[in-house]
Design an enzyme around this catalytic site. Sequence first.
Site, PDB file in Angstrom:
ATOM      1  N   TYR A  66       8.357 -24.714 -91.459  1.00 18.91           N
ATOM      2  CA  TYR A  66       8.354 -26.167 -91.486  1.00 18.91           C
ATOM      3  C   TYR A  66       7.773 -26.619 -92.828  1.00 18.91           C
ATOM      4  O   TYR A  66       6.835 -26.015 -93.345  1.00 18.91           O
ATOM      5  CB  TYR A  66       7.518 -26.723 -90.339  1.00 18.91           C
ATOM      6  CG  TYR A  66       8.075 -26.399 -88.972  1.00 18.91           C
ATOM      7  CD1 TYR A  66       9.296 -26.915 -88.552  1.00 18.91           C
ATOM      8  CD2 TYR A  66       7.373 -25.579 -88.091  1.00 18.91           C
ATOM      9  CE1 TYR A  66       9.798 -26.632 -87.285  1.00 18.91           C
ATOM     10  CE2 TYR A  66       7.871 -25.280 -86.827  1.00 18.91           C
ATOM     11  CZ  TYR A  66       9.087 -25.803 -86.436  1.00 18.91           C
ATOM     12  OH  TYR A  66       9.586 -25.515 -85.190  1.00 18.91           O
ATOM     13  N   PHE A  78       9.271 -21.221 -85.762  1.00 15.91           N
ATOM     14  CA  PHE A  78       9.376 -22.241 -84.710  1.00 15.91           C
ATOM     15  C   PHE A  78       8.024 -22.737 -84.205  1.00 15.91           C
ATOM     16  O   PHE A  78       7.968 -23.641 -83.369  1.00 15.91           O
ATOM     17  CB  PHE A  78      10.226 -21.750 -83.525  1.00 15.91           C
ATOM     18  CG  PHE A  78      11.644 -21.464 -83.877  1.00 15.91           C
ATOM     19  CD1 PHE A  78      12.523 -22.491 -84.173  1.00 15.91           C
ATOM     20  CD2 PHE A  78      12.110 -20.161 -83.947  1.00 15.91           C
ATOM     21  CE1 PHE A  78      13.840 -22.235 -84.522  1.00 15.91           C
ATOM     22  CE2 PHE A  78      13.432 -19.895 -84.291  1.00 15.91           C
ATOM     23  CZ  PHE A  78      14.304 -20.929 -84.575  1.00 15.91           C
ATOM     24  N   ASP A 128      13.360 -20.893 -92.238  1.00 13.14           N
ATOM     25  CA  ASP A 128      12.208 -20.917 -93.123  1.00 13.14           C
ATOM     26  C   ASP A 128      11.135 -21.785 -92.491  1.00 13.14           C
ATOM     27  O   ASP A 128      11.382 -22.446 -91.483  1.00 13.14           O
ATOM     28  CB  ASP A 128      12.576 -21.379 -94.544  1.00 13.14           C
ATOM     29  CG  ASP A 128      13.129 -22.796 -94.606  1.00 13.14           C
ATOM     30  OD1 ASP A 128      13.348 -23.410 -93.534  1.00 13.14           O
ATOM     31  OD2 ASP A 128      13.359 -23.298 -95.715  1.00 13.14           O
ATOM     32  N   HIS A 147      21.719 -22.626 -83.350  1.00 13.29           N
ATOM     33  CA  HIS A 147      20.317 -22.893 -83.652  1.00 13.29           C
ATOM     34  C   HIS A 147      19.766 -23.924 -82.666  1.00 13.29           C
ATOM     35  O   HIS A 147      20.479 -24.835 -82.244  1.00 13.29           O
ATOM     36  CB  HIS A 147      20.221 -23.424 -85.090  1.00 13.29           C
ATOM     37  CG  HIS A 147      18.837 -23.433 -85.632  1.00 13.29           C
ATOM     38  ND1 HIS A 147      17.951 -24.465 -85.387  1.00 13.29           N
ATOM     39  CD2 HIS A 147      18.178 -22.540 -86.412  1.00 13.29           C
ATOM     40  CE1 HIS A 147      16.803 -24.198 -85.989  1.00 13.29           C
ATOM     41  NE2 HIS A 147      16.908 -23.046 -86.616  1.00 13.29           N
TER      42      HIS A 147
END
Length: 235
Positions: free
Chosen positions: A68, A79, A66, A188
């Site tokens: 930031y 990202f 999701d 991740h």
Amino acid sequence: MTTLSNRLEKNWRNIIGSDFDYAAMEQFLQGEEDGGRPFYPDREEIFNALNLTPFERVKVVIIGQDPYHGPGQAHGLCFSVRKGMRIPPSLGNIYNEIDDEYRPVEIERHGDLTGWAEQGVLLLNATLTVREGIPRSHEGKGWEKFTDAVIRAVNKKPGPVVFMLWGRRAQEKRALIDKKHKVLEASHPSGFSAHRGYFRDGDGEIHSFRGCGHFKKANDYLEKHELKPIDWHEI
């Protein structure tokens, strides 16, 4: 005020069709605002990943969790953060992995990945909004149905696509992707997970995110199918 559905580029809207209830999501987001609960990204940027990467140009899909959840960071690309913001640990590990696979760049980097989106990299979060300061706070509110519809649509493209699935949330989308595409899986890239947790990627190899080689593997696959590779240093 422009409705949520009209913020999404028309062709993507037509491709997704009636698989998503924009009005219900708009009602939920309005309730967040009315309750004094700020969320990110701004309404105008919620669909940036799709609006910057037309359906016909999608060659690579990177799925995040999701957005930031800090002020000024999220702008609709997983990202990615706005220019001028500190590069988050996850993106720092992504850059470090690219530098390990290719020659390191000697310029000061920023965190805006718009350059990737414009080359055909769909930077899609599984959940497109988040409440300020509370990660994963908008999970289960309906966005997953939307992003599933996006992935199913890309999966139907006749040409090959590379899917990068990093971490458990992204790998939950694996069942939506046919074997005709290239699927690369790893842990991740967060500071906590990048060197931990091992996943089997599409080549049968097992590794954590750091050392996964995904960026070169993606380009090798694109070139094999006579598609222009991604310049991962172009941001």
